[in-house]
Scaffold this active site. Sequence first.
Site, PDB file in Angstrom:
ATOM      1  N   CYS A   7       0.873  -1.193   0.000  1.00  0.00           N
ATOM      2  CA  CYS A   7       0.000   0.000   0.000  1.00  0.00           C
ATOM      3  C   CYS A   7       0.899   1.229   0.000  1.00  0.00           C
ATOM      4  O   CYS A   7       2.066   1.155  -0.433  1.00  0.00           O
ATOM      5  CB  CYS A   7      -0.980  -0.025   1.167  1.00  0.00           C
ATOM      6  N   ASN A  10       2.267   1.357   4.399  1.00  0.00           N
ATOM      7  CA  ASN A  10       2.568   0.063   5.049  1.00  0.00           C
ATOM      8  C   ASN A  10       2.240   0.094   6.548  1.00  0.00           C
ATOM      9  O   ASN A  10       2.897  -0.552   7.349  1.00  0.00           O
ATOM     10  CB  ASN A  10       4.030  -0.373   4.815  1.00  0.00           C
ATOM     11  N   CYS A  12      -1.506   0.558   7.361  1.00  0.00           N
ATOM     12  CA  CYS A  12      -2.948   0.257   7.463  1.00  0.00           C
ATOM     13  C   CYS A  12      -3.344  -0.945   6.607  1.00  0.00           C
ATOM     14  O   CYS A  12      -3.623  -2.028   7.118  1.00  0.00           O
ATOM     15  CB  CYS A  12      -3.788   1.465   7.069  1.00  0.00           C
ATOM     16  N   ARG A  13      -3.373  -0.740   5.285  1.00  0.00           N
ATOM     17  CA  ARG A  13      -3.978  -1.768   4.426  1.00  0.00           C
ATOM     18  C   ARG A  13      -3.076  -2.968   4.187  1.00  0.00           C
ATOM     19  O   ARG A  13      -3.513  -4.126   4.313  1.00  0.00           O
ATOM     20  CB  ARG A  13      -4.374  -1.145   3.074  1.00  0.00           C
ATOM     21  N   SER A  14      -1.810  -2.736   3.802  1.00  0.00           N
ATOM     22  CA  SER A  14      -0.973  -3.908   3.474  1.00  0.00           C
ATOM     23  C   SER A  14      -0.602  -4.756   4.698  1.00  0.00           C
ATOM     24  O   SER A  14      -0.513  -5.980   4.563  1.00  0.00           O
ATOM     25  CB  SER A  14       0.262  -3.520   2.660  1.00  0.00           C
ATOM     26  N   ASP A 123      -8.247   3.878   1.341  1.00  0.00           N
ATOM     27  CA  ASP A 123      -7.299   4.214   2.399  1.00  0.00           C
ATOM     28  C   ASP A 123      -8.086   4.644   3.648  1.00  0.00           C
ATOM     29  O   ASP A 123      -8.812   5.640   3.591  1.00  0.00           O
ATOM     30  CB  ASP A 123      -6.425   5.366   1.886  1.00  0.00           C
TER      31      ASP A 123
END
Length: 154
Positions: A7, A10, A12-14, A123
């Site tokens: 993301c 690095n 939150c999402r990934s 995001d």
Amino acid sequence: MRVLMVCLGNICRSPIAEGILRHKAAAQGLDIQTDSAGTAAYHVGEAPDSRMILIANKNGIDISDLSARQFTKADYQNFDLIYAMDQSNYDNMIRLAISDEDRQKVRLILNEANPGSNAEVPDPYYGGDQGFQHVIDLLDVAVDKVIERIQVNG
Ligand code: 4NP
């Protein structure tokens, strides 16, 4: 099989994509190496966002051990499948690719669940708690498809 989730930050999402994949792979006894990275360096060395750690825990997933790093060209050598959370992450990684083999490794993760949709994992960084749960719900479905792909293709 080596799978990298990517993301922007690095945090939150990934990391949650990595956490969900690691959790499901362990539960199913699959030999999958997992990692995650950000295309930006803002948060290098940091743990995942505390809101994502908390909501991940509520979903039975522990990502508190992860630490942010930046995506590099070397990741093309070190991973077989590289998943972008959104189009901008995808574009940033493609810019660092040096061969068609590199480029073919990069995919938008939500295309696994909805092929050709080019949908993005939103995001959640600037929003409320429900944005974090929404990310987990999207990735839960997509990661099942990642695992199916790995099982079919070896
Ligand atoms: P991520 O979220 O890409 O899912 O880790 C973000 C985290 C931090 C920032 C942007 C997105 N930031 O601008 O600091």
